[in-house]
Scaffold this active site. Structure first.
Site, short mmCIF file in Angstrom:
data_model
loop_
_atom_site.label_atom_id
_atom_site.label_comp_id
_atom_site.label_asym_id
_atom_site.label_seq_id
_atom_site.Cartn_x
_atom_site.Cartn_y
_atom_site.Cartn_z
N ARG A 90 0.85 -1.20 0.00
CA ARG A 90 0.00 0.00 0.00
C ARG A 90 0.88 1.25 0.00
O ARG A 90 1.90 1.28 0.69
CB ARG A 90 -0.90 0.03 1.25
CG ARG A 90 -2.12 -0.86 1.16
CD ARG A 90 -3.15 -0.33 0.16
NE ARG A 90 -4.33 -1.16 0.05
CZ ARG A 90 -4.51 -2.12 -0.88
NH1 ARG A 90 -3.60 -2.37 -1.79
NH2 ARG A 90 -5.63 -2.81 -0.92
N GLU A 142 -3.75 7.56 -4.38
CA GLU A 142 -4.12 7.11 -5.74
C GLU A 142 -5.45 7.73 -6.16
O GLU A 142 -6.34 7.87 -5.31
CB GLU A 142 -4.24 5.59 -5.76
CG GLU A 142 -2.89 4.92 -5.52
CD GLU A 142 -3.01 3.40 -5.37
OE1 GLU A 142 -4.11 2.85 -5.62
OE2 GLU A 142 -2.02 2.78 -5.01
N HIS A 154 -1.15 0.65 -10.06
CA HIS A 154 -1.85 -0.33 -9.19
C HIS A 154 -2.45 -1.48 -10.03
O HIS A 154 -3.67 -1.67 -10.04
CB HIS A 154 -2.94 0.36 -8.36
CG HIS A 154 -3.33 -0.41 -7.14
ND1 HIS A 154 -3.71 0.19 -5.96
CD2 HIS A 154 -3.40 -1.74 -6.89
CE1 HIS A 154 -4.01 -0.74 -5.06
NE2 HIS A 154 -3.83 -1.94 -5.62
P1 NAP Z 1 -1.52 -11.31 4.73
O1 NAP Z 1 -1.53 -12.74 4.33
O2 NAP Z 1 -2.43 -10.84 5.81
O3 NAP Z 1 -0.01 -10.93 5.11
C1 NAP Z 1 0.33 -9.73 5.70
C2 NAP Z 1 1.78 -9.82 6.17
O4 NAP Z 1 2.16 -8.55 6.69
C3 NAP Z 1 1.99 -10.84 7.28
O5 NAP Z 1 3.22 -11.47 7.09
C4 NAP Z 1 2.03 -9.97 8.55
O6 NAP Z 1 2.80 -10.62 9.54
C5 NAP Z 1 2.70 -8.71 7.99
N1 NAP Z 1 2.43 -7.52 8.79
C6 NAP Z 1 1.21 -6.97 9.08
N2 NAP Z 1 1.37 -5.89 9.85
C7 NAP Z 1 2.70 -5.76 10.06
C8 NAP Z 1 3.49 -4.83 10.79
N3 NAP Z 1 2.94 -3.83 11.49
N4 NAP Z 1 4.83 -4.99 10.79
C9 NAP Z 1 5.41 -6.01 10.10
N5 NAP Z 1 4.72 -6.92 9.39
C10 NAP Z 1 3.37 -6.78 9.38
O7 NAP Z 1 -1.83 -10.37 3.49
P2 NAP Z 1 -1.59 -10.66 1.94
O8 NAP Z 1 -2.75 -11.42 1.40
O9 NAP Z 1 -0.22 -11.21 1.75
O10 NAP Z 1 -1.69 -9.16 1.37
C11 NAP Z 1 -0.83 -8.16 1.85
C12 NAP Z 1 -1.24 -6.79 1.35
O11 NAP Z 1 -0.84 -6.63 0.00
C13 NAP Z 1 -2.75 -6.50 1.30
O12 NAP Z 1 -3.25 -6.14 2.56
C14 NAP Z 1 -2.83 -5.36 0.31
O13 NAP Z 1 -2.71 -4.12 0.98
C15 NAP Z 1 -1.61 -5.56 -0.57
N6 NAP Z 1 -2.00 -5.98 -1.94
C16 NAP Z 1 -1.69 -5.14 -2.99
C17 NAP Z 1 -2.05 -5.52 -4.27
C18 NAP Z 1 -1.73 -4.66 -5.44
O14 NAP Z 1 -2.49 -4.67 -6.40
N7 NAP Z 1 -0.63 -3.92 -5.44
C19 NAP Z 1 -2.74 -6.71 -4.50
C20 NAP Z 1 -3.02 -7.52 -3.42
C21 NAP Z 1 -2.64 -7.14 -2.14
P3 NAP Z 1 2.57 -10.36 11.11
O15 NAP Z 1 1.09 -10.35 11.34
O16 NAP Z 1 3.32 -11.48 11.78
O17 NAP Z 1 3.20 -9.04 11.38
C1 8YV Z 2 -6.91 -4.42 -6.26
C2 8YV Z 2 -5.50 -4.79 -4.18
O1 8YV Z 2 -6.31 -3.64 -7.25
O2 8YV Z 2 -6.44 -6.81 -3.43
C3 8YV Z 2 -5.91 -5.74 -3.12
O3 8YV Z 2 -5.70 -5.42 -1.94
O4 8YV Z 2 -4.88 -3.79 -3.91
C4 8YV Z 2 -5.77 -5.08 -5.60
O5 8YV Z 2 -5.88 -6.44 -5.85
C5 8YV Z 2 -7.87 -3.55 -5.55
O6 8YV Z 2 -8.23 -3.98 -4.32
C6 8YV Z 2 -9.13 -3.38 -6.39
O7 8YV Z 2 -9.27 -2.12 -6.77
#
Ligand code: NAP
Ligand code: 8YV
Length: 320
Positions: free
Chosen positions: A233, A262, A280
Site C-alpha cells: 500500500r 491514488e 496499481h
Molecule cells: P496477509 O496474508 O495478511 O499478510 C500480511 C503480512 O504482513 C503478514 O506477514 C504480517 O505478519 C505482515 N504484517 C502486518 N502488519 C505488520 C506490521 N505492522 N509490521 C510487520 N509486518 C506486518 O496479506 P496478503 O494477502 O499477503 O496481502 C498483503 C497486502 O498486499 C494487502 O493487505 C494489500 O494491501 C496488498 N495488496 C496489494 C495488491 C496490489 O495490487 N498492489 C494486490 C493484493 C494485495 P505479522 O502479522 O506477523 O506481522
Molecule cells: C486491487 C489490491 O487492485 O487486493 C488488493 O488489496 O490492492 C488489488 O488487488 C484492488 O483492491 C481493487 O481495486
C-alpha cells in the site's frame, strides 16, 4: 424494484462480473462513492449488504441500520472500517488467496524491470533512439549477488519469496511474528532488515502500524545500492522522503505499483530515470479480477441465502 429481494448497495464502481452475478438475485442500489453517504432514506432502510471496491467508512456504515455484510473487492481492506463494522456485528469479507500468484508474478516483473531498467530500455527503442543514437545504457544495477528483504511474509509475501528462490538471491523478511516453518532469515525490526539487505519489497497491509513505516531512516539504512519495491500500500511509504532519497542517491532505484493518494502520483517521480511506475495493476488480469469478483459475489450471496461467507476478515470472524 421488488421488495421481496434483498437490497445490496454498490457505492461507486465495481467489477462488472459482480453485478452480473447479482442479476435477478438481489436488488442492486447504486450510489456515488465519497466520504459521506448519499442515499434516500427508503434505500438506506432496505440495504442489508454492500459490495465495495474502495472506501467504506463509519459514516456509511452508520447510515445503514439493517446492514449485515460488507464484501470488499480486494484482499487489502484498509478502505473499510472493519473495527466499526465489528462493533455493530456486521461481517466484513475480502478476497484473499485468489490473487496471490498474479500479484507475486507482477512483483517479480516490477523488480527485474526496475533493477535492469527494462521499461526505460523499451522507451528508448520505441522512440527510435536505438537506431538514431545507439544501444541503451547498461543498467547500473543487477540482481546478481543481491540480498532481498520482504516487509510482510503473508499469503502474497510467501509466493514472492518462492519465486525469488531460483534467482539465487538471499531472502529475508520482517514481520511482527517470526514464522519458524520458513527457512528465510528473520529480522526483528524493519531497520535491522533494511541495513542487512539491498532490495526491500513492501507487501504489508495498510494499517496504522505500517503507516509511513518506509521513512527517511529506513531508506538511508537501505543505502545507495538499495532498490525499493512497493506492491503493498502507498500509505506505508513517506513519499516525500522516498522522492528525496531517489533524487539525492540515498537509494538507487524504486519500483512502485501503489501510491499514497491514488490515482495521484507525485509529479517528482515522473521525471526520475531510476523509478518504474505502475498504476496499481499487480492483480489486474482478466482471470484474476474475475476470481476476485466471484469471491465478492459468493460472500454476499452466501450470507444472504445461508448466513455463510467464504472469506471473513479476522476482525469479524464467522463460522463458514
Ligand atoms: P496477509 O496474508 O495478511 O499478510 C500480511 C503480512 O504482513 C503478514 O506477514 C504480517 O505478519 C505482515 N504484517 C502486518 N502488519 C505488520 C506490521 N505492522 N509490521 C510487520 N509486518 C506486518 O496479506 P496478503 O494477502 O499477503 O496481502 C498483503 C497486502 O498486499 C494487502 O493487505 C494489500 O494491501 C496488498 N495488496 C496489494 C495488491 C496490489 O495490487 N498492489 C494486490 C493484493 C494485495 P505479522 O502479522 O506477523 O506481522
Ligand atoms: C486491487 C489490491 O487492485 O487486493 C488488493 O488489496 O490492492 C488489488 O488487488 C484492488 O483492491 C481493487 O481495486
Amino acid at each position: 424494484m421488488s421488495d421481496s429481494k434483498a437490497a445490496v448497495l454498490v457505492p461507486g464502481k465495481i467489477h462488472a462480473r459482480v453485478l452480473e452475478r447479482f442479476e435477478g438475485k438481489v436488488d442492486v442500489i447504486t450510489a456515488p462513492a465519497g466520504p459521506e453517504p448519499s442515499l434516500s432514506e427508503e434505500d438506506a432502510q432496505r440495504i442489508t449488504a454492500v459490495a465495495v471496491s474502495g472506501s467504506f467508512n463509519a459514516s456509511w456504515i452508520d447510515a445503514l441500520p439493517k446492514l449485515e455484510v460488507i464484501a470488499n473487492f480486494g484482499v487489502g481492506y484498509d478502505g473499510v472500517d472493519a473495527k466499526h463494522a465489528a462493533s455493530r456485528g456486521i461481517v466484513v469479507t475480502n478476497t484473499p488467496d485468489v490473487l496471490n500468484d498474479e500479484v507475486a508474478d507482477t512483483t517479480i516483473a516490477l523488480l527485474i524491470g526496475t533493477v535492469r531498467r527494462l521499461y526505460q530500455a523499451e522507451s528508448h527503442l520505441r522512440a527510435g533512439k536505438w537506431e538514431a543514437e545507439g544501444p541503451f545504457m547498461l543498467s547500473p544495477f543487477s540482481l546478481r549477488n543481491r540480498k532481498v528483504g520482504l516487509f510482510g511474509m503473508g499469503r502474497i509475501g510467501q509466493e514472492i519469496a518462492k519465486r525469488l528462490e531460483p534467482f539465487k538471491v538471499e531472502i529475508g523478511y520482517h514481520t511482527r511474528s517470526k514464522r519458524p516453518e520458513l527457512s528465510y532469515t528473520y529480522y526483528g525490526s524493519l531497520k535491522e532488515m533494511a541495513q542487512a539487505v539491498d532490495i526491500l519489497i513492501c507487501i504489508v497491509p495498510g494499517t496504522p502500524e505500517t503507516h509511513k513505516a518506509i521513512n527517511a531512516d529506513i531508506l538511508s539504512a537501505l543505502g545507495p545500492n538499495g532498490v525499493f519495491i512497493n506492491v503493498g500500500r502507498g500509505s506505508s511509504v513517506d513519499e516525500e522522503a522516498l522522492l528525496k532519497a531517489l533524487q539525492d542517491g540515498t537509494i538507487g532505484a524504486a519500483g512502485l505499483d501503489v501510491f499514497y493518494a491514488e490515482p495521484k502520483v507525485p509529479a517528482g517521480f515522473l521525471s526520475l530515470p531510476n523509478v518504474t511506475l505502475l498504476p496499481h495493476v499487480a492483480s489486474a488480469s482478466v482471470p484474476t479480477r474475475n476470481a476476485m469478483a466471484d469471491l465478492v459475489a459468493d460472500n454476499v450471496l452466501g450470507w444472504l441465502s445461508e448466513r455463510k461467507v467464504v472469506t471473513p476478515v479476522p476482525e469479524t470472524p464467522v463460522k463458514g
